[in-house]
Design a protein around this motif. Structure first.
Motif, mmCIF file in Angstrom:
data_model
loop_
_atom_site.group_PDB
_atom_site.id
_atom_site.type_symbol
_atom_site.label_atom_id
_atom_site.label_comp_id
_atom_site.label_asym_id
_atom_site.label_seq_id
_atom_site.Cartn_x
_atom_site.Cartn_y
_atom_site.Cartn_z
ATOM 1 N N LEU A 33 4.963 -7.252 -10.501
ATOM 2 C CA LEU A 33 4.826 -5.831 -10.808
ATOM 3 C C LEU A 33 3.969 -5.607 -12.044
ATOM 4 O O LEU A 33 3.152 -4.678 -12.092
ATOM 5 C CB LEU A 33 6.213 -5.212 -11.012
ATOM 6 C CG LEU A 33 6.967 -4.758 -9.763
ATOM 7 C CD1 LEU A 33 8.378 -4.324 -10.132
ATOM 8 C CD2 LEU A 33 6.226 -3.632 -9.072
ATOM 9 N N LEU A 36 0.390 -6.229 -11.038
ATOM 10 C CA LEU A 36 -0.079 -5.119 -10.209
ATOM 11 C C LEU A 36 -0.441 -3.915 -11.067
ATOM 12 O O LEU A 36 -1.474 -3.260 -10.843
ATOM 13 C CB LEU A 36 0.991 -4.748 -9.186
ATOM 14 C CG LEU A 36 0.717 -3.520 -8.308
ATOM 15 C CD1 LEU A 36 -0.558 -3.708 -7.494
ATOM 16 C CD2 LEU A 36 1.898 -3.240 -7.396
ATOM 17 N N ALA A 37 0.395 -3.609 -12.054
ATOM 18 C CA ALA A 37 0.105 -2.478 -12.941
ATOM 19 C C ALA A 37 -1.167 -2.729 -13.746
ATOM 20 O O ALA A 37 -1.941 -1.799 -14.009
ATOM 21 C CB ALA A 37 1.297 -2.242 -13.873
ATOM 22 N N THR A 75 -0.900 -0.217 -4.590
ATOM 23 C CA THR A 75 0.331 0.453 -5.016
ATOM 24 C C THR A 75 0.847 1.386 -3.931
ATOM 25 O O THR A 75 2.042 1.386 -3.606
ATOM 26 C CB THR A 75 0.083 1.234 -6.314
ATOM 27 O OG1 THR A 75 -0.457 0.351 -7.304
ATOM 28 C CG2 THR A 75 1.375 1.828 -6.832
ATOM 29 N N ARG A 84 -4.937 1.313 -6.876
ATOM 30 C CA ARG A 84 -4.211 2.411 -6.246
ATOM 31 C C ARG A 84 -3.865 2.108 -4.800
ATOM 32 O O ARG A 84 -2.772 2.441 -4.329
ATOM 33 C CB ARG A 84 -5.046 3.692 -6.346
ATOM 34 C CG ARG A 84 -5.240 4.172 -7.771
ATOM 35 C CD ARG A 84 -6.196 5.319 -7.874
ATOM 36 N NE ARG A 84 -7.556 4.964 -7.501
ATOM 37 C CZ ARG A 84 -8.650 5.512 -8.040
ATOM 38 N NH1 ARG A 84 -8.532 6.415 -8.986
ATOM 39 N NH2 ARG A 84 -9.846 5.151 -7.634
ATOM 40 N N ALA A 144 1.258 -6.962 -4.394
ATOM 41 C CA ALA A 144 1.990 -5.981 -3.590
ATOM 42 C C ALA A 144 2.664 -6.634 -2.390
ATOM 43 O O ALA A 144 3.820 -6.319 -2.060
ATOM 44 C CB ALA A 144 1.040 -4.877 -3.139
ATOM 45 N N GLY A 193 -4.195 -7.202 -6.850
ATOM 46 C CA GLY A 193 -3.251 -6.158 -6.493
ATOM 47 C C GLY A 193 -2.691 -6.349 -5.095
ATOM 48 O O GLY A 193 -1.490 -6.121 -4.852
#
Length: 417
Positions: free
Chosen positions: A201, A204-205, A213, A210, A173, A169
């Protein structure tokens, strides 16, 4: 004929390779289970070999040991003092980590010769971490079950190289934010940015991270906001982002809330998935005066066998109050310099990186030891460096010419035609 000073503007290819090797070193050796089990000793050998290789390449490219003044790297050098003082009595492992941090800082000093406020190192950064994400995507294709294991709650991990969801992540990001800013500054094409941003993206999802993000969203808001008065493209993107965020909050509010909670109870979410219990125990543990001031020595960023997951508490535990003060100093210095610089794309990228690392420091570790977060901040420092003065070619100055005085000819001596 080129002068030695003009070589500062021309980074050799080995500089980009050295930066990539630094990033390989901080990938880490502990993470998820991979398709083919890789011995941790082999991973550590690769990562440490990458650091030695980065230092060797940087030294080869900068044999004259020319460096540029950098408050960030200077404060990192000062951080070695409490690290070494506390690690002397902590054992061989702590001293090894001190040596690793020392070599990391030395490599940054050597590379600082090419820190001139340009976007050169941003491109190195995006290319390397996009290559890492390509490796993650390849692992997802090869073995979806291994890449999204149950013991991580179905979150994406590295199936070919042991990477945890927070790591993936973080990398996604950071390169998403930098790519968006490069597109706003017209330093890349829409197609090139889409190739990086869209799959990043998606990954990352899939990590359900969190912190990454929130860091991406807040960092981009601050970075684009710094260009608001000087860039029409930034103003358009900012306006569209506000509209899209409002629509998404209304239409997909429940889905976004479910993604954000990751199936956790309200109590588990409020204590940050158990992190708060570890933090309370760390702060309540008895310490000697020396441990409070200098820490207990560089370790694996854990307390009582549990991860600390907070950069400031990890620094306090390992490098004491002195370490916390030094880390706070270089974060404040970077932020202050970014605020004082005139609006530019380089400044916006630096603001994004500084704000992202600041937000992530609350639930991630890495500000006190060689890590990807220190590499992000080093990139910010390179973006905030003053441009190198353009040196003109050394040419000998022309000799002054003296006009010979005119000799007056007597009237009687003039020739009459």
């Amino acid at each position: 004929m080129r002068t030695a000073e003009r070589h500062v503007d021309e980074a050799p290819r080995t500089v980009g390779t050295a930066w990539a090797l630094l990033a390989l070193n901080v990938l880490g050796s502990a993470g998820a289970k991979t398709v083919v089990t890789i011995p941790r000793s082999l991973i550590q050998m690769v990562t440490m070999g990458a650091l030695v290789g980065a230092f060797a390449l940087a030294l080869t490219a900068n044999l004259r040991l020319r460096i540029r003044p950098s408050a960030f790297v200077f404060l990192l050098t000062l951080l070695l003092v409490p690290s070494l003082v506390a690690s002397v009595d902590a054992g061989a492992g702590a001293l090894f980590r001190c040596a690793r941090l020392s070599l990391f800082v030395a490599t940054l000093w050597l590379l600082s010769r090419w820190w001139d406020g340009s976007l050169r190192f941003v491109r190195y950064h995006v290319r390397w971490y996009f290559a890492v994400l390509v490796l993650v995507a390849a692992g997802l294709v090869v073995s979806p079950g291994t890449a999204m294991p149950e013991y991580y709650g179905g979150r994406l991990v590295g199936a070919l190289w042991p990477l945890t969801p927070p790591q993936i992540g973080q990398y996604a990001a950071v390169i998403i934010g930098l790519s968006v800013l490069l597109l706003l500054g017209r330093r890349t094409t829409g197609a090139s940015a889409a190739v990086v941003v869209v799959p990043s993206l998606v990954l990352l999802a899939m990590t359900h991270t969190r912190t990454a993000t929130l860091g991406l969203i807040i960092g981009l808001v601050l970075a684009i906001g710094s260009l608001f008065l000087t860039s029409a493209a930034a103003r358009r993107v900012f306006a569209w982002a506000v509209v899209c965020a409002s629509v998404a909050a209304v239409v997909f509010g429940s889905a976004l809330r479910a993604w954000f909670l990751r199936g956790q109870s309200q109590e588990n979410f409020s204590n940050l998935t158990g992190r708060a219990k570890v933090w309370d125990a760390l702060l309540a543990a008895p310490r000697t005066t020396g441990e409070k001031v200098f820490g207990t020595g560089l370790g694996d960023k854990s307390f009582g066998g549990l991860p600390i997951d907070n950069s400031w508490l990890a620094v306090y535990n390992e490098q004491g109050l002195i370490g916390v003060g030094i880390v706070a100093a270089f974060v404040v210095v970077l932020g202050g310099v970014a605020l004082l610089r005139p609006p530019s794309l380089s400044r916006a990228c630096a603001i994004f990186l500084i704000s992202y690392c600041g937000i992530s420091s609350y639930t991630e570790v890495g500000l006190g030891d060689a890590s990807a977060y220190l590499l992000h901040l080093a990139l910010a420092a390179s973006l905030l460096a003053a441009p190198a003065p353009a040196a003109a070619a050394a040419a000998p100055a022309p000799l002054p010419t003296v006009e010979a005085p005119r000799r007056r000819i007597p009237l009687w001596a003039r020739r009459v035609t």
